[in-house]
Design a protein around this motif. Sequence first.
Motif, mmCIF file in Angstrom:
data_model
loop_
_atom_site.group_PDB
_atom_site.id
_atom_site.type_symbol
_atom_site.label_atom_id
_atom_site.label_comp_id
_atom_site.label_asym_id
_atom_site.label_seq_id
_atom_site.Cartn_x
_atom_site.Cartn_y
_atom_site.Cartn_z
ATOM 1 N N ILE A 199 0.846 -1.202 0.000
ATOM 2 C CA ILE A 199 0.000 0.000 0.000
ATOM 3 C C ILE A 199 0.883 1.254 0.000
ATOM 4 N N LEU A 200 1.922 1.260 0.834
ATOM 5 C CA LEU A 200 2.787 2.444 0.924
ATOM 6 C C LEU A 200 3.552 2.661 -0.386
ATOM 7 N N LYS B 51 1.983 4.371 -3.566
ATOM 8 C CA LYS B 51 1.908 5.835 -3.605
ATOM 9 C C LYS B 51 2.989 6.444 -2.706
ATOM 10 N N LYS C 215 2.862 9.635 -0.097
ATOM 11 C CA LYS C 215 1.518 9.840 0.457
ATOM 12 C C LYS C 215 1.444 9.274 1.875
ATOM 13 N N HIS D 267 -0.498 7.610 4.836
ATOM 14 C CA HIS D 267 -1.673 6.758 5.019
ATOM 15 C C HIS D 267 -2.004 6.683 6.506
ATOM 16 N N SER D 268 -3.256 6.981 6.845
ATOM 17 C CA SER D 268 -3.676 6.930 8.243
ATOM 18 C C SER D 268 -3.777 5.477 8.709
ATOM 19 N N ALA E 277 -6.827 3.927 7.174
ATOM 20 C CA ALA E 277 -6.672 3.604 5.749
ATOM 21 C C ALA E 277 -5.860 2.321 5.581
ATOM 22 N N LEU E 278 -4.815 2.173 6.389
ATOM 23 C CA LEU E 278 -3.994 0.962 6.292
ATOM 24 C C LEU E 278 -4.783 -0.263 6.738
ATOM 25 N N GLY F 3 0.053 9.475 10.239
ATOM 26 C CA GLY F 3 0.169 8.155 9.630
ATOM 27 C C GLY F 3 1.582 7.831 9.176
ATOM 28 N N TYR G 242 4.377 6.702 5.749
ATOM 29 C CA TYR G 242 4.630 6.805 4.313
ATOM 30 C C TYR G 242 6.026 6.284 4.005
#
Length: 225
Positions: free
Chosen positions: A161-162, A165, A168, A170-171, A174-175, A214, A216
């Motif tokens: 996920i990281l 993007k 960016k 990520h909270s 969101a993760l 978050g 990144y």
Amino acid sequence: MRLLLVEDDVMIGEAATQALRDAAWAVDWVRDLRNATLALGGSEYDAILLDLGLTDGDGSTLLQQLRAKNNRIPIIIVTARDLASDRIRGLDLGADDYVIKPFDMDELMARLRAVIRRKDGNASPILSNGIVSLDPATHEAWTANTERMLLPAREFALLEILLLKPGKIHSREALETGIYGWGEEIESNMIDYLVHAIRKKLGSSIIRNVRGAGWYVNVSVPNAG
Ligand code: CA
């Protein structure tokens, strides 16, 4: 990454959900169009696996609705309908790929990786920000200073996920949404635990934290290994 599986066959649905979760996908499984629409209204998904013959209608209806709204989410039709005319229709209605049952699970996952790669505009199958690299096919990660190593499913899912993007933030929520599907228990502090585990293996500066916001990874640096 989060996946919506639309499938009314219980055996196929259960087997696919388990196999995809084992491969680090957060899977939400629904059995009809009505619940698929509800799920899409409530969550963000990275891809949809869409059966055509459903109890309350045809999956192609949902496909058409999404494309009419210019929704670009990758959609793979997974169906027993094997006529060339069905395949042509599905692709022309906006599906990204078309898989015929019975299907090979490993092949389906390779097709998923391919449609997601295309959506994100990546030609290379390897995700990298120039510092840390990740192979979505094998779940191996490495840096200039480490050997390739196999990451457990959830460590892989978080790093993926990281790396999709870089830069960016990520909270936590969101993760968690990207790692856990419906019905999977989320342990508190799991994200901290996963970040700690990845840093221990690949280096403490691999994943950055912004307190209260978050996590990144750094933006891509070309030719940095
Ligand atoms: Ca069906």
